[in-house]
Every structure is written in C-alpha cells, then in structure tokens.
Design an enzyme around this catalytic site. Sequence first.
Site, PDB file in Angstrom:
ATOM      1  N   HIS A   7       0.810  -1.217   0.000  1.00  0.00           N
ATOM      2  CA  HIS A   7       0.000   0.000   0.000  1.00  0.00           C
ATOM      3  C   HIS A   7       0.841   1.265   0.000  1.00  0.00           C
ATOM      4  O   HIS A   7       2.020   1.244   0.342  1.00  0.00           O
ATOM      5  CB  HIS A   7      -0.991   0.028   1.178  1.00  0.00           C
ATOM      6  N   GLU A  43      -7.752   4.474  10.171  1.00  0.00           N
ATOM      7  CA  GLU A  43      -7.373   4.288   8.766  1.00  0.00           C
ATOM      8  C   GLU A  43      -8.388   3.499   7.962  1.00  0.00           C
ATOM      9  O   GLU A  43      -9.224   2.788   8.516  1.00  0.00           O
ATOM     10  CB  GLU A  43      -5.979   3.640   8.676  1.00  0.00           C
TER      11      GLU A  43
HETATM   12  C1  V0V Z   1       9.448  12.022   9.393  1.00  0.00           C
HETATM   13  N1  V0V Z   1      10.387  12.149   8.433  1.00  0.00           N
HETATM   14  C2  V0V Z   1       9.930  11.591   7.309  1.00  0.00           C
HETATM   15  C3  V0V Z   1       8.623  11.105   7.639  1.00  0.00           C
HETATM   16  N2  V0V Z   1       8.376  11.387   8.944  1.00  0.00           N
HETATM   17  N3  V0V Z   1      10.455  11.444   6.099  1.00  0.00           N
HETATM   18  C4  V0V Z   1       9.714  10.826   5.171  1.00  0.00           C
HETATM   19  N4  V0V Z   1       8.454  10.341   5.400  1.00  0.00           N
HETATM   20  C5  V0V Z   1       7.894  10.478   6.610  1.00  0.00           C
HETATM   21  N5  V0V Z   1       6.672  10.001   6.832  1.00  0.00           N
HETATM   22  C6  V0V Z   1      11.698  12.789   8.559  1.00  0.00           C
HETATM   23  C7  V0V Z   1      11.586  14.158   9.217  1.00  0.00           C
HETATM   24  O1  V0V Z   1      11.316  15.139   8.243  1.00  0.00           O
HETATM   25  C8  V0V Z   1      12.941  14.320   9.850  1.00  0.00           C
HETATM   26  O2  V0V Z   1      13.865  14.751   8.903  1.00  0.00           O
HETATM   27  C9  V0V Z   1      13.313  12.896  10.257  1.00  0.00           C
HETATM   28  O3  V0V Z   1      12.515  12.033   9.429  1.00  0.00           O
HETATM   29  C10 V0V Z   1      12.991  12.600  11.711  1.00  0.00           C
HETATM   30  O4  V0V Z   1      11.666  12.982  11.914  1.00  0.00           O
HETATM   31  P1  V0V Z   1      11.171  13.742  13.219  1.00  0.00           P
HETATM   32  O5  V0V Z   1      10.083  14.683  12.826  1.00  0.00           O
HETATM   33  O6  V0V Z   1      12.311  14.264  13.974  1.00  0.00           O
HETATM   34  O7  V0V Z   1      10.651  12.524  14.064  1.00  0.00           O
HETATM   35  P2  V0V Z   1       9.239  11.982  14.334  1.00  0.00           P
HETATM   36  O8  V0V Z   1       9.088  11.990  15.807  1.00  0.00           O
HETATM   37  O9  V0V Z   1       8.221  12.664  13.499  1.00  0.00           O
HETATM   38  O10 V0V Z   1       9.383  10.464  13.851  1.00  0.00           O
HETATM   39  C11 V0V Z   1       9.492  10.119  12.514  1.00  0.00           C
HETATM   40  C12 V0V Z   1       9.387   8.590  12.442  1.00  0.00           C
HETATM   41  C13 V0V Z   1       8.014   8.196  13.042  1.00  0.00           C
HETATM   42  C14 V0V Z   1       9.485   8.190  10.968  1.00  0.00           C
HETATM   43  C15 V0V Z   1      10.527   7.970  13.231  1.00  0.00           C
HETATM   44  O11 V0V Z   1       6.974   8.830  12.316  1.00  0.00           O
HETATM   45  C16 V0V Z   1       7.754   6.714  13.090  1.00  0.00           C
HETATM   46  O12 V0V Z   1       8.241   5.984  13.951  1.00  0.00           O
HETATM   47  N6  V0V Z   1       6.933   6.169  12.133  1.00  0.00           N
HETATM   48  C17 V0V Z   1       6.586   4.746  12.084  1.00  0.00           C
HETATM   49  C18 V0V Z   1       5.170   4.486  12.549  1.00  0.00           C
HETATM   50  C19 V0V Z   1       4.132   5.178  11.708  1.00  0.00           C
HETATM   51  O13 V0V Z   1       4.414   6.043  10.898  1.00  0.00           O
HETATM   52  N7  V0V Z   1       2.825   4.808  11.934  1.00  0.00           N
HETATM   53  C20 V0V Z   1       1.692   5.407  11.238  1.00  0.00           C
HETATM   54  C21 V0V Z   1       1.225   4.563  10.099  1.00  0.00           C
HETATM   55  P3  V0V Z   1      14.637  16.160   9.059  1.00  0.00           P
HETATM   56  O14 V0V Z   1      13.553  17.197   9.154  1.00  0.00           O
HETATM   57  O15 V0V Z   1      15.417  15.990  10.338  1.00  0.00           O
HETATM   58  O16 V0V Z   1      15.474  16.251   7.841  1.00  0.00           O
HETATM   59  S1  V0V Z   1       0.382   3.127  10.709  1.00  0.00           S
HETATM   60  C22 V0V Z   1       0.202   2.009   9.398  1.00  0.00           C
HETATM   61  O17 V0V Z   1       0.768   2.300   8.284  1.00  0.00           O
HETATM   62  C23 V0V Z   1      -0.539   0.852   9.629  1.00  0.00           C
HETATM   63  C24 V0V Z   1      -1.264   0.590  10.906  1.00  0.00           C
HETATM   64  C25 V0V Z   1      -0.637  -0.197   8.576  1.00  0.00           C
HETATM   65  O18 V0V Z   1      -0.104  -0.045   7.487  1.00  0.00           O
HETATM   66  O19 V0V Z   1      -1.306  -1.246   8.830  1.00  0.00           O
HETATM   67 CO    CO Z   2       0.765   1.498   6.395  1.00  0.00          CO
END
Ligand code: V0V
Ligand code: CO
Length: 140
Positions: A7, A43
């Site tokens: 996805h 979602e």
């Molecule tokens: C943050 N960054 C991204 C990003 N989110 N880059 C690309 N795509 C994204 N979605 C970049 C951000 O601009 C920063 O870069 C750097 O990563 C660190 O981000 P941060 O803002 O300091 O940190 P956080 O606290 O926002 O954490 C980012 C992470 C977090 C990615 C670590 O969002 C995470 O753990 N995500 C995994 C879980 C998730 O997203 N769950 C929701 C979907 P610069 O500015 O320092 O250069 S749930 C789902 O998909 C489900 C249930 C499913 O599929 O079934």
């Molecule tokens: Co997902």
Amino acid sequence: MFMRIDHIGIACRDLEAKIAFFSETFELTVVAREVNEEQGVKEAMLHIADGEGGGSYIQLLEPLSEDSPVGKFLAKRGEGVHHVAFGVPDVADAMAKINEKGVRLLDERPRHGSMGSEIAFLHPKDVGGMLTELVQAARP
Ligand code: V0V
Ligand code: CO
C-alpha cells in the site's frame, strides 16, 4: 524480498472526506476500516488489485492525536504521501536481513497492522527519505 507494493499510506486531516474523494474519483472500494491505537491512526484500506501473497491498496490515515507519527507529519509537511509499504513473505526475516545491511529499524519486533497483517517500519533517512513499511499479509 519484496513481492509487491502492499500500500501507499496517505496522511489526511479528514478521513471521511478523503475516502469519498478516492472511492468516487478512482472507483475504488473500501475493504477495511480500523482504529490502531498503537500506531495512533484511524485508517481505511481501498482495494486496487490482488497479487502474490496479498493485495495492493491505498491506505488513508487520519491521526488520533497531534503527537502521533501522522499528526506530526501533517503539522510539518501537510497532507500527502506518508509511507510506502512493501509486501514480504516473512516480516521478521525481512527485518533481520535489511538491518544487517545497515538500515535502521523503527520497530524491534513486528507490530499489528491493517487487516490482520504483521508490519515493521524502516527509518526514512536510511531509505532515501522514504518512510518504508514491511507487510506480511494475514494468511487467508
Ligand atoms: C518524518 N520524516 C519523514 C517522515 N516522517 N520522512 C519521510 N516520510 C515520513 N513520513 C523525517 C523528518 O522530516 C525528519 O527529517 C526525520 O525524518 C525525523 O523525523 P522527526 O520529525 O524528527 O521525528 P518523528 O518523531 O516525526 O518520527 C518520525 C518517524 C516516526 C518516521 C521515526 O513517524 C515513526 O516511527 N513512524 C513509524 C510508525 C508510523 O508512521 N505509523 C503510522 C502509520 P529532518 O527534518 O530531520 O530532515 S500506521 C500504518 O501504516 C498501519 C497501521 C498499517 O499499514 O497497517
Ligand atoms: Co501502512
């Protein structure tokens, strides 16, 4: 290792409005809706096609709170593509193999994902700026 794109995750502020837009404009059917407290999202999955080991979908994501991953993303970047998820045969096996190559895992173990899947995320900074999700679809 990757069998298909499972996805594309899209961050949105108003889930119902985006479901209406995507389903009407692209003639897609909503096949699942879920609240995932652990991931901080409400979602919906819109079905596109069926493939090896599972289907392909658009995943629409509304945050449950401002300090959740999608809530922070919306505040920083606004609505748009949040992550790309790839289908793998075995998520724990894929995590180990990918981590051995120096890519940081955001999960120590697989988590519960949409429609009974097992999921894990890879750090976007190690994957060319793309938040990457591994998905092992539920067995039919
Ligand atoms: C943050 N960054 C991204 C990003 N989110 N880059 C690309 N795509 C994204 N979605 C970049 C951000 O601009 C920063 O870069 C750097 O990563 C660190 O981000 P941060 O803002 O300091 O940190 P956080 O606290 O926002 O954490 C980012 C992470 C977090 C990615 C670590 O969002 C995470 O753990 N995500 C995994 C879980 C998730 O997203 N769950 C929701 C979907 P610069 O500015 O320092 O250069 S749930 C789902 O998909 C489900 C249930 C499913 O599929 O079934
Ligand atoms: Co997902």
